[in-house]
Motif scaffolding. Sequence first.
Motif, PDB file in Angstrom:
ATOM      1  N   TYR B 237      37.986  -2.735  -2.188  1.00  0.00           N
ATOM      2  CA  TYR B 237      36.519  -3.194  -2.092  1.00  0.00           C
ATOM      3  C   TYR B 237      35.447  -1.839  -1.925  1.00  0.00           C
ATOM      4  N   PRO B 238      35.768  -0.861  -3.252  1.00  0.00           N
ATOM      5  CA  PRO B 238      34.565  -0.070  -3.433  1.00  0.00           C
ATOM      6  C   PRO B 238      33.181  -0.027  -3.322  1.00  0.00           C
ATOM      7  N   GLU B 239      33.292  -1.474  -3.666  1.00  0.00           N
ATOM      8  CA  GLU B 239      31.916  -1.489  -3.914  1.00  0.00           C
ATOM      9  C   GLU B 239      30.816  -1.814  -1.917  1.00  0.00           C
ATOM     10  N   ARG B 240      29.781  -1.694  -1.779  1.00  0.00           N
ATOM     11  CA  ARG B 240      29.616  -1.769   0.011  1.00  0.00           C
ATOM     12  C   ARG B 240      29.084  -2.960  -0.154  1.00  0.00           C
ATOM     13  N   ALA B 241      28.743  -4.204  -1.502  1.00  0.00           N
ATOM     14  CA  ALA B 241      28.491  -4.952  -1.252  1.00  0.00           C
ATOM     15  C   ALA B 241      29.565  -6.604  -1.295  1.00  0.00           C
TER      16      ALA B 241
END
Lengths: 367, 367, 367, 367
Positions: B237-241
């Motif tokens: 889950y590389p994206e914060r969202a």
Amino acid sequence: MSAAVRAAVLERFEQPLAIREFPEPEGVGPGEALVRVEIAGICGTDVHLWLGQLPIALPVILGHESAGRVERLGPGLERDWRGQTLAVGDRVTWASSISCGQCYYCRLKRQPTRCLERKAYGISYTASEAPHLRGGYAEKILLRAGTAIFRIPDNLPSDAVVGAGCALTTALHGLERAPLQHGDIVVIQGTGPVGLAALAVARESGASKIVAVGGPPHRLQLARDFGADATIDIALYPERAERLAAVLAETSPYGADYVIECTGIPEVVNEGLDYCRDGAHYLVLGQYANAGNISFNPHTITRKQLRLSGSWGFEPRHVHAALELLSRGQWARRFAGGITHRFALGDADQALQHVRHWSGGKTVITP
Amino acid sequence: MSAAVRAAVLERFEQPLAIREFPEPEGVGPGEALVRVEIAGICGTDVHLWLGQLPIALPVILGHESAGRVERLGPGLERDWRGQTLAVGDRVTWASSISCGQCYYCRLKRQPTRCLERKAYGISYTASEAPHLRGGYAEKILLRAGTAIFRIPDNLPSDAVVGAGCALTTALHGLERAPLQHGDIVVIQGTGPVGLAALAVARESGASKIVAVGGPPHRLQLARDFGADATIDIALYPERAERLAAVLAETSPYGADYVIECTGIPEVVNEGLDYCRDGAHYLVLGQYANAGNISFNPHTITRKQLRLSGSWGFEPRHVHAALELLSRGQWARRFAGGITHRFALGDADQALQHVRHWSGGKTVITP
Amino acid sequence: MSAAVRAAVLERFEQPLAIREFPEPEGVGPGEALVRVEIAGICGTDVHLWLGQLPIALPVILGHESAGRVERLGPGLERDWRGQTLAVGDRVTWASSISCGQCYYCRLKRQPTRCLERKAYGISYTASEAPHLRGGYAEKILLRAGTAIFRIPDNLPSDAVVGAGCALTTALHGLERAPLQHGDIVVIQGTGPVGLAALAVARESGASKIVAVGGPPHRLQLARDFGADATIDIALYPERAERLAAVLAETSPYGADYVIECTGIPEVVNEGLDYCRDGAHYLVLGQYANAGNISFNPHTITRKQLRLSGSWGFEPRHVHAALELLSRGQWARRFAGGITHRFALGDADQALQHVRHWSGGKTVITP
Amino acid sequence: MSAAVRAAVLERFEQPLAIREFPEPEGVGPGEALVRVEIAGICGTDVHLWLGQLPIALPVILGHESAGRVERLGPGLERDWRGQTLAVGDRVTWASSISCGQCYYCRLKRQPTRCLERKAYGISYTASEAPHLRGGYAEKILLRAGTAIFRIPDNLPSDAVVGAGCALTTALHGLERAPLQHGDIVVIQGTGPVGLAALAVARESGASKIVAVGGPPHRLQLARDFGADATIDIALYPERAERLAAVLAETSPYGADYVIECTGIPEVVNEGLDYCRDGAHYLVLGQYANAGNISFNPHTITRKQLRLSGSWGFEPRHVHAALELLSRGQWARRFAGGITHRFALGDADQALQHVRHWSGGKTVITP
């Protein structure tokens, strides 16, 4: 046909409030109350709303801290929130928000101030929809069923109630969530209405010494009347390092046990943490609107092993606590005396602009 | 003449550790103890010290979480901190810091971790001054009178004690300052030694569900062995969202009741506050070094009425609590099993560089 | 004409329960629910009620911890207390009491368990008045509007829910009012349903060691299955001094950090205070009925600087917490397995007499 | 040869105090201080000691709340407990007890008031053993190394310090263990020195209203001067039911939020619990001696979900807090004014007998 009711409406952010007329409700439903507003406080949050710093839908009749007289009571509304009889002509105030009582926050977390369906007079109701009259900057307001209405004790002037405003209930909530310990040395950042309210609650909650940092001089004079042991005029200490030295001279070489932020200015948070001794409590009471980001070092929290707390709004029981506090000692006189400016409803925009400069005491509209 | 004792010394920030020899103390004074170090943990803080992110004077023999065997006991030192008899040959560990017991923080505020005169082995003593041997990356260490020494129970391996390291005592202190409530849903940011220790304490303190956010996979496997109910691999889950969505799916649509920061990376604080439901507790456990500022919005604290807490270090009684915890259930096995890399004293710099990549389990030196 | 519903009725104190027939309600009003009872627990309080040790008006259909299936739902009742959809055929349980939400305790003190208008199924409703069916020892029960109904998760057997009964919710409330601290050594007096429930909550709340004092042996076996680290059979230690010595041998020479009274026998309170180390917490959980006075020395409270707490009943959110706890680990199996005796509705009196001897596990009626 | 020092000695329980002479210490050891006693308070506990209600070994020079001037300082004693310089001639007071700092209670439980090796001046030292002078009813007292000595601020009269006595420090400790909440309505049972001290601390800790129940009239007058909002003269309400009605008329129909026992009479505990609203806090502050058992119903604790707390003695930091409190507002004047009777050392027995009648204000000896 029904009479017209005048109200001051925020139609567009950063634009003058407009005076509009709305039809007076023809009937009053079960549990509802129609109240003639006698005095409506202008809260700093109203300025933030006007600036568009909180997500609300326009148009809105502003005003969430008011008092007035009951004109009509709906069926079934016979007692106020404390169980006292309620009648036409009674002088009343009310909690600005209604919680649903059924959601995750209301039921499971006992935090109705964060109710998922919470609606606040003067903030959450669009004036374009019937029954329109859901804000305090108006001749009349129609209170929904379920509103926590409080009959104001006869010996307590409405000026004291609105002079205290939502600042007092908010401070009571904040200091309930993060209680003072007996003997704590307290610093209050800000000497506007929120700062004075925090000062009152801290004074009544076991602070051994209270230092108020703010200005201008007439506000510092109010702070001393409210019980501040020392005041620090930010105009005399324009540099942050100077203010810190002045605070430490009044607290301890290591800082205060408890610091309360009451300014609404994001940047003061870092300065407030400097005022904290290690292990102190920092209560963020004033950041009610989104006024932007600051540069912040989280290492400070760990190294100084601080506690930071926030609190949002208040519950009906805090209105009760506020009325009780106002009934004691000099508080009614002090808070009523904190009202420094009064405007007619037609001058609501002028009143709001006055508050926007953050330098007066409490400002009110008397519709 | 006395024998030489080898030790790994931080002489300049961001430069390789040097192996130096120091004279073995000829005598052992009243209350002192000379201990042969058998195992010394490399703490993430050692990396921060190496980077110069905490204010210390060089040269320093690093190492503040160690165990070994008593070689010599000074006059009067007959019992350990818990009152158990102490003899040459006993296996011991010790609290890394000594507080003065007399200052503002020790006496008036009961916060010896913020003692004004506090000194920590492996951090606060310059190796250039006699008696030199004040750090754990060494063959021997000379413990000052007043050190809280603990005889390690026979059935508790030193690997478990150092595998837990100061992370466990720090987590115990942090969760003592800001206790969990029974049933809290907990998110832990970070799955290194501090994250695993926080996980252990949360597991033993009433968390109903624990979600660990971290990586890489072998650390997440450790987290599950330590009792995490769910793990979220930040590589997936590389994206914060995305990470936020993954967390909310495991906690509630509103977030967790309690979030513990265990990464030491300043930026994760904002993400951690996103994981918090309104009214949640956020414990900043990992920001032990000054790793710089972040852009931060204090309005979040007010609007979500959060509680943030920090805690610094630990007291001797937390070492006691850690030894007790390690004696229960699977904790000794788990923490000992968390040691994934071992280095000889001569390879101390290599060991430190290994930790610097933050991806292993616990790394130790076996002098 | 409506069908008849059979129920077991307490008509006179200390006299056998009578099986009576009541008319099934013809309609179900707004917010009401008619539930077919599938299992009803017999609580120790029912014995106390039968003995006349609490002030209630007869006749009463006993039974305040039950589960069943929804037969009819009144208008507007579409969701359970947690917001889940509710339909005919759903398996449900419910909070036994309804609070008014408006009185001094509900509003000002946030203690709905002490609501001035509180009414509990199986306790506060006279069976002679329509709609009669307000207790669990019956084929059907009619739940009032405002009852906190909970749909039971599909994977949670009703046996677990009623096996836990009001003991679990009561223990959750008690330990919420007086929380354990991580690492506390706990003694539980009594190994009946309340003792086992307290054991479960203590186990899940950070106790480091739990010692259960009770009997007979099969209850002690249950206690060990519930996670007791040690059990002390009162039959083997008939003298109070012997029991105290046995407890101190398992806790510390000074006693336990937290002691929970779960027997309902007034005399054990003095013994429980002996089990307390100085400064310990003593939670009086079992004294639900007025079983008479003891000779007591208040100097003990001062000298040992103890904290004593009581808690009465529970709130709907504790039912939520209980269902959550039962969904974790082995708790459903354990609590379901705690049911040792089952009786038909017609044998309700026999069931009650069985519980009266205080020696079984949980006893239930399956109407 | 050394001079003789006169002291009043309890040689046999319930027998007159004897005036004896002891040799003045020839030297003063490291950390010790010889103090010329100027004023020694007679505490109610002294009466209980005289009656044999606490386990002590005779003979004892009574007196554990005193002030005087430093005559000699031992080597190394250069600063007082707060770090202020200490010199011959300084006016000082001191904590009456010394804790070991090493036992189970001192180290693991942070409760030095329950230290296993605790010794108190005027209580725990036998006068027959050198150096004899370990009590306040004497011309001089020899303070052990490790005693927490406090230099009294110049503007704080010794009368205020001893007028407050151990009652104030004890009340500070008690209300620290069980804090008031802002707005609590408080009832205080007893208007002797402990009651007045509790009144002072409650007043400074957020009580919204304080009702003092006691007598005779001049004590009630003192209570009003100390800030009681209402007083109830037990002579005017000889029946318990009458007193209860009088209390409820001043608090709420349901009772007070917080009740403090300050009488030392066991029987008042049951009456105090009647004064409690459900969920209230009851602080047992006065039961310092074993004055016997009462008939007590533990069901009350459960049904009213009460919290009861005790606290024993105080720590040095409470002396600091007391000196701080006395430095604020009117407290020094009030506590000094609470001294109603003064006796010469030779009349110590007469002084003690006077206190025994429990009807005066504070009584002191001026050696």
